[in-house]
Write a protein that holds these residues in place. Structure first.
Motif, PDB file in Angstrom:
ATOM      1  N   ARG A   1      -6.752   0.954   1.356  1.00 13.85           N
ATOM      2  CA  ARG A   1      -6.075  -0.003   0.982  1.00 13.85           C
ATOM      3  C   ARG A   1      -5.246  -0.770   2.006  1.00 13.85           C
TER       4      ARG A   1
ATOM      5  N   HIS B   1     -15.081 -14.126  -2.117  1.00 14.65           N
ATOM      6  CA  HIS B   1     -14.403 -13.485  -3.144  1.00 14.65           C
ATOM      7  C   HIS B   1     -15.414 -12.916  -4.235  1.00 14.65           C
TER       8      HIS B   1
ATOM      9  N   MET C   1      -2.865  -8.087  -9.727  1.00 15.11           N
ATOM     10  CA  MET C   1      -3.264  -9.380  -9.660  1.00 15.11           C
ATOM     11  C   MET C   1      -2.061 -10.549  -9.211  1.00 15.11           C
TER      12      MET C   1
ATOM     13  N   PHE D   1      -8.247 -10.764 -18.960  1.00 16.94           N
ATOM     14  CA  PHE D   1      -8.827 -11.324 -17.864  1.00 16.94           C
ATOM     15  C   PHE D   1      -8.214 -11.046 -16.639  1.00 16.94           C
ATOM     16  N   ILE D   2      -8.898 -10.460 -15.647  1.00 18.01           N
ATOM     17  CA  ILE D   2      -8.421 -10.140 -14.482  1.00 18.01           C
ATOM     18  C   ILE D   2      -8.748 -11.041 -13.267  1.00 18.01           C
ATOM     19  N   SER D   3      -8.083 -11.332 -12.433  1.00 15.52           N
ATOM     20  CA  SER D   3      -8.559 -12.410 -11.253  1.00 15.52           C
ATOM     21  C   SER D   3      -7.992 -11.681  -9.799  1.00 15.52           C
ATOM     22  N   GLU D   4      -8.407 -12.169  -8.818  1.00 16.30           N
ATOM     23  CA  GLU D   4      -8.429 -11.537  -7.609  1.00 16.30           C
ATOM     24  C   GLU D   4      -9.194 -10.849  -7.364  1.00 16.30           C
ATOM     25  N   SER D   5     -10.175 -10.891  -6.263  1.00 22.07           N
ATOM     26  CA  SER D   5     -11.329 -10.119  -6.025  1.00 22.07           C
ATOM     27  C   SER D   5     -11.045  -8.633  -5.772  1.00 22.07           C
ATOM     28  N   THR D   6     -10.118  -8.197  -4.811  1.00 20.16           N
ATOM     29  CA  THR D   6     -10.010  -6.686  -4.694  1.00 20.16           C
ATOM     30  C   THR D   6      -9.298  -6.039  -5.808  1.00 20.16           C
ATOM     31  N   VAL D   7      -8.451  -6.893  -6.639  1.00 20.04           N
ATOM     32  CA  VAL D   7      -7.730  -6.099  -7.876  1.00 20.04           C
ATOM     33  C   VAL D   7      -8.957  -6.144  -8.932  1.00 20.04           C
TER      34      VAL D   7
ATOM     35  N   ARG E   1      -1.022  -9.598  -5.615  1.00 23.38           N
ATOM     36  CA  ARG E   1      -1.861 -10.574  -4.536  1.00 23.38           C
ATOM     37  C   ARG E   1      -1.761 -11.859  -4.743  1.00 23.38           C
TER      38      ARG E   1
ATOM     39  N   GLU F   1     -11.300   2.274 -11.044  1.00 24.77           N
ATOM     40  CA  GLU F   1     -10.672   2.919 -11.959  1.00 24.77           C
ATOM     41  C   GLU F   1     -11.619   3.500 -13.239  1.00 24.77           C
TER      42      GLU F   1
ATOM     43  N   GLU G   1     -10.462  -2.744  -7.601  1.00 28.34           N
ATOM     44  CA  GLU G   1      -9.655  -1.514  -8.055  1.00 28.34           C
ATOM     45  C   GLU G   1      -9.894  -1.056  -9.724  1.00 28.34           C
ATOM     46  N   TYR G   2      -9.808  -2.188 -10.621  1.00 26.83           N
ATOM     47  CA  TYR G   2     -10.214  -1.850 -11.804  1.00 26.83           C
ATOM     48  C   TYR G   2     -11.551  -1.463 -12.114  1.00 26.83           C
TER      49      TYR G   2
ATOM     50  N   VAL H   1       0.999  -1.142  -0.105  1.00 27.95           N
ATOM     51  CA  VAL H   1       0.098  -0.022  -0.004  1.00 27.95           C
ATOM     52  C   VAL H   1       0.804   1.219   0.037  1.00 27.95           C
TER      53      VAL H   1
END
Lengths: 218, 218
Positions: free
Chosen positions: B93, B10, A94, B61-67, A97, B74, B70-71, A67
Motif C-alpha cells: 500500500r 484505471h 473509496m 457499487f465500488i469505485s476507485e481502481s485500487t479500492v 481516495r 479480500e 483491495e475488495y 497506509v
C-alpha cells in the motif's frame, strides 16, 4: 512503535488516528525546515523523504499517512475507523481516495507551487499559474463534495471514519494557506463544525499546536 | 459481480487484477466520449462520474481502481497481489500510494490539462502551463523511482504486486500521451520489459485493444 512526524497535515491524520485507538507510540518531532528529512538517517526510514513515518515493533518502517492508518486499524480494530465488513472498508477507502486525489492533492499543490510554498519544499520550483489551476480544481471538487455532504453528518453515512479525518486535515490546511471555504458550501461548513467538536480532534488540535512549537513552524 | 469499465488506465488495473485472480465478472464497456458517465444512470453508481465501477453481488457499487482491487483481494486472497501479512500489505500500500500520488496523478494531469486532453474530460479547461508543470513533476518522481528500482525486478522486492500494476498502467499511459520514458531510466526500462511479459499483463493488453475498439477510442 515510534512515530516520526511534523506539523504537516498528513502527520495530523495519523496523530488523530492514534488518539482514536488510544495508542501512544514514542513520538519524534522532526523540524522539516532543518533539512533533516533529506539526510541519510531519514532517507533510510523513507527514501522519498517525507513524513510521517511509523516504525513498527518489528522494526519495519511504514510511510504514507493513510497506509499507516490502515496498519493501525489492522493492529487495533477497535474503534473502527475504516470498517468492520468488506463493504464498509470498501466504502471508506473509496471516499478516502476520492478525497485524497481530488481534494487533498490539489490543495497541497495549490500551496507547494506558490512562491511562498515552494521555499518550504525544495527542489520544487514555484509555478504560480499551476498553483492557481490546482486551487481551481480543488474548488470544483469541493463544490461537488458539498452537494454530497448535504443531509449527512459524516463522509460515509452514519459513521465517523478515516475519510472524515483526511478531509478535515486538508480543509484546515487549505484555510491556513489562502484557500478558504466558499460561504456557499453549507454542507461542508456544517460537517466541519461537527467534526471539529469530536474529542480526538479537539485533543489533536492541542497536540498539534505543541508540535508546531517544537518544530519551529510558529 | 459486474464491472463497468472503459479503455482508461484505471479500468486496465482492475482488469489485470481480475485476470490474476481468475475472476470473470460481467463486463459493461462504457464509451466515455458519449457522455454516458455524466448521465443519471451512471451517477447513481458513482456520483463522481468516473470509471471503473464494480457492482458487487450484494448490489453495492465500488469505485476507485485500487479500492476495487483491495475488495477483490479480500474476496479472493489467492494469488496475493497486496500481501499476506500486515507488514506485506503495508509495504504494498505504501508503494502504491507513493506511485499513485507522485507519478500517476501528475501523468494524468499532464494529459488532461493539455488542449487535446481537456476536450476528453469536460468541464476541465485546458491549462498548458500547468500540464507542463505536472509533466515535470512526474519526471522528477520517475527519476527518483528509477534509482529505487535498480537492482530489483518488482516494486516490492521479490513479489509482483498491485504496486507494479498501478505503475505499469500509468507508465504505458504516459508513453501514449506524449510523456515518454527517459532513456537514462535503466531501472524502469528493465522493470517495464519484465512486467510486460507477465501472462496476465499480456492477456490484458489484448483485452484492452478489444475494449478500445468497443469504446470507440481507436
Amino acid at each position: 512503535m515510534k512515530l516520526y512526524c511534523s506539523s504537516d497535515p498528513h502527520s495530523w491524520i495519523v496523530r488523530v488516528c492514534l488518539m482514536e485507538k488510544k495508542l501512544a507510540p514514542d513520538l519524534e518531532v522532526i523540524v522539516t525546515s532543518s533539512g533533516e528529512t533529506r539526510r541519510a538517517a531519514h532517507l533510510a526510514r523513507n527514501p522519498f523523504g517525507q513524513l510521517p513515518v511509523l516504525e513498527t515493533d518489528g522494526g519495519f518502517f511504514i510511510s504514507e499517512s493513510t497506509v499507516i492508518c490502515e496498519y493501525l486499524e489492522e493492529l487495533c480494530p477497535d474503534p473502527p475507523l475504516i470498517g468492520q465488513t468488506r463493504a464498509e472498508r470498501a466504502e471508506c477507502r473509496m471516499w478516502m481516495r476520492r478525497i485524497d486525489l481530488n481534494i487533498c492533492v490539489p490543495i497541497d499543490h495549490g500551496f507547494r507551487l506558490t512562491r511562498h510554498g515552494s521555499l518550504l519544499f525544495p527542489p520544487i520550483e514555484p509555478a504560480p499559474d499551476a498553483a492557481e489551476t490546482m486551487r481551481d480544481l480543488a474548488r470544483t471538487n469541493l463544490t461537488w463534495l458539498d452537494q454530497q455532504l448535504r443531509g449527512r453528518e459524516t463522509v460515509c453515512p452514519d459513521r465517523f471514519t478515516l475519510a472524515d479525518l483526511v478531509l478535515l486535515s486538508f480543509v484546515e490546511h487549505g484555510i491556513t494557506t489562502g484557500q478558504p471555504l466558499d460561504p456557499r458550501w453549507s454542507g461542508i461548513e456544517r460537517w466541519l463544525i461537527r467534526s471539529r467538536q469530536r474529542p480526538s480532534v479537539r485533543e489533536a488540535i492541542g497536540a498539534l499546536a505543541e508540535t508546531a512549537q517544537l518544530s519551529g513552524t510558529v
